[in-house]
Design a protein around this motif. Structure first.
Motif, PDB file in Angstrom:
ATOM      1  N   GLU A  53       1.289  -1.124  -0.246  1.00  0.00           N
ATOM      2  CA  GLU A  53       0.603  -0.147   0.345  1.00  0.00           C
ATOM      3  C   GLU A  53       0.016   1.474   0.364  1.00  0.00           C
ATOM      4  O   GLU A  53       1.717   1.141   0.843  1.00  0.00           O
ATOM      5  N   SER A 107      -0.745   6.906  -3.858  1.00  0.00           N
ATOM      6  CA  SER A 107      -0.442   6.656  -5.676  1.00  0.00           C
ATOM      7  C   SER A 107      -1.199   7.744  -6.076  1.00  0.00           C
ATOM      8  O   SER A 107      -2.187   8.781  -5.613  1.00  0.00           O
ATOM      9  N   HIS A 136      -4.670   7.530  -7.923  1.00  0.00           N
ATOM     10  CA  HIS A 136      -5.740   7.820  -6.913  1.00  0.00           C
ATOM     11  C   HIS A 136      -5.726   9.728  -5.807  1.00  0.00           C
ATOM     12  O   HIS A 136      -7.116  10.001  -5.872  1.00  0.00           O
ATOM     13  N   ILE A 137      -3.950  10.138  -5.760  1.00  0.00           N
ATOM     14  CA  ILE A 137      -4.707  11.274  -5.566  1.00  0.00           C
ATOM     15  C   ILE A 137      -5.690  12.396  -6.808  1.00  0.00           C
ATOM     16  O   ILE A 137      -5.924  13.405  -5.516  1.00  0.00           O
ATOM     17  N   VAL A 164      -8.242  11.770  -8.884  1.00  0.00           N
ATOM     18  CA  VAL A 164      -9.153  11.571  -8.546  1.00  0.00           C
ATOM     19  C   VAL A 164      -9.660  11.646  -7.546  1.00  0.00           C
ATOM     20  O   VAL A 164     -11.194  12.432  -7.662  1.00  0.00           O
ATOM     21  N   ASP A 165      -9.113  11.634  -6.130  1.00  0.00           N
ATOM     22  CA  ASP A 165      -9.315  11.815  -4.737  1.00  0.00           C
ATOM     23  C   ASP A 165     -10.012  13.878  -5.222  1.00  0.00           C
ATOM     24  O   ASP A 165     -10.677  14.042  -4.544  1.00  0.00           O
ATOM     25  N   PHE A 172      -3.872  10.042  -0.577  1.00  0.00           N
ATOM     26  CA  PHE A 172      -4.407   9.007  -0.921  1.00  0.00           C
ATOM     27  C   PHE A 172      -3.047   8.094  -1.664  1.00  0.00           C
ATOM     28  O   PHE A 172      -2.750   8.387  -2.030  1.00  0.00           O
ATOM     29  N   THR A 173      -3.891   6.631  -1.317  1.00  0.00           N
ATOM     30  CA  THR A 173      -2.920   4.954  -1.483  1.00  0.00           C
ATOM     31  C   THR A 173      -3.591   4.537  -2.867  1.00  0.00           C
ATOM     32  O   THR A 173      -5.292   5.585  -2.873  1.00  0.00           O
ATOM     33  N   ASN A 174      -3.183   3.546  -3.079  1.00  0.00           N
ATOM     34  CA  ASN A 174      -3.430   3.102  -3.224  1.00  0.00           C
ATOM     35  C   ASN A 174      -4.699   1.964  -3.330  1.00  0.00           C
ATOM     36  O   ASN A 174      -5.899   1.763  -3.622  1.00  0.00           O
ATOM     37  N   ARG A 175      -5.090   2.125  -1.783  1.00  0.00           N
ATOM     38  CA  ARG A 175      -6.219   1.847  -1.309  1.00  0.00           C
ATOM     39  C   ARG A 175      -7.180   3.085  -0.850  1.00  0.00           C
ATOM     40  O   ARG A 175      -8.237   3.210  -0.166  1.00  0.00           O
ATOM     41  N   ARG A 176      -7.065   4.015  -1.840  1.00  0.00           N
ATOM     42  CA  ARG A 176      -7.898   4.788  -1.305  1.00  0.00           C
ATOM     43  C   ARG A 176      -8.034   5.619   0.575  1.00  0.00           C
ATOM     44  O   ARG A 176      -8.818   5.896   0.959  1.00  0.00           O
ATOM     45  N   ARG A 177      -6.383   4.934   1.222  1.00  0.00           N
ATOM     46  CA  ARG A 177      -6.840   6.055   2.498  1.00  0.00           C
ATOM     47  C   ARG A 177      -5.652   6.835   2.804  1.00  0.00           C
ATOM     48  O   ARG A 177      -4.769   6.991   1.681  1.00  0.00           O
TER      49      ARG A 177
END
Ligand SMILES: [Zn+2]
Length: 224
Positions: free
Chosen positions: A72, A75, A78-79, A81-82, A95-100
């Motif tokens: 994890e 990413s 993912h950043i 997108v967020d 964010f990480t690749n797990r969207r945390r």
């Protein structure tokens, strides 16, 4: 031959530049990322990492991994997108690749020009730029910086390229331009989970991202 993401294509002083055996920092101590090299640092949740552009002209490729499960990691995909943006700013979560959230981007004294689009440089990239023999590169610096604290890169995530000036035009075109940061500019990240951060003083001396004189310089960091 299968691809092992942890094995570097060559070596440099990143292998011997660890700040401690497992990358744990002494709070308040200023550490150097030697020019052309990478250094890993272990962060507890709640600690703040300050990365300093000592000379003002140097790009730093920057990664963060979940210290308890390195697959994890922060990413860029993912950043974007967020944040609905290709340019993270102070105040944004990362964010990480797990969207945390792994880091919060808390402060930025520079003009705020950083890149999330470009892959880390690697030896193959420099061969495409006609460098001939082995060239120091951020991908190997990541691999060696993790090796140096007893860890292995699980993958080569796209880095958050601190101070790298890659304008994106309305037509989607990209360019490589010198940094617009100044000496002593700093960015501050708060760890939102136990993390291992890696900073590489990018050895790109073919394109002008580190200034037009081709000089690669050191960076600095501290943890508080
Ligand atoms: Zn690089």
């Amino acid at each position: 031959m299968s691809f092992d993401p942890a094995t570097p294509d060559g070596e440099n002083a990143s292998l011997t530049s660890a700040i401690s055996a497992d990358g744990t920092p002494q709070p308040g101590t200023r550490y150097t990322v030697p020019a052309r090299c990478g250094v890993a640092v272990r962060l507890r949740a709640g600690q703040r990492l300050t990365v300093i552009n000592t000379h003002g002209t140097q790009v730093g490729d920057f990664w963060a991994f979940n210290a308890e499960a390195l697959d994890e990691y922060m990413s860029m995909e993912h950043i974007r997108v967020d944040l609905r943006s290709v340019f993270p700013k102070a105040g944004d979560r990362l964010f990480t690749n797990r969207r945390r959230a792994i880091l919060s981007f808390e402060e930025d004294t520079s003009p705020g020009v950083h890149d999330t689009v470009m892959a880390a440089c690697d030896n193959d990239r420099y061969q495409l730029l006609d460098c001939g023999g082995y060239h120091d590169n951020c991908t190997d610096n990541l691999r060696m910086a993790l090796f140096a604290i007893g860890e292995r890169a699980p993958a080569i995530p796209s880095p958050f390229n601190l101070w790298m000036n890659i304008p994106v035009t309305a037509e989607g075109a990209l360019d490589f331009l010198p940094t617009v940061s100044g000496p002593g500019d700093r960015v501050i990240f708060r760890a939102e989970m136990p993390a291992i951060a890696v900073i590489s003083a990018c050895p790109q001396d073919i394109l002008p991202v580190n200034g037009t004189d081709g000089s690669i310089r050191d960076l600095a960091f501290e943890v508080n």
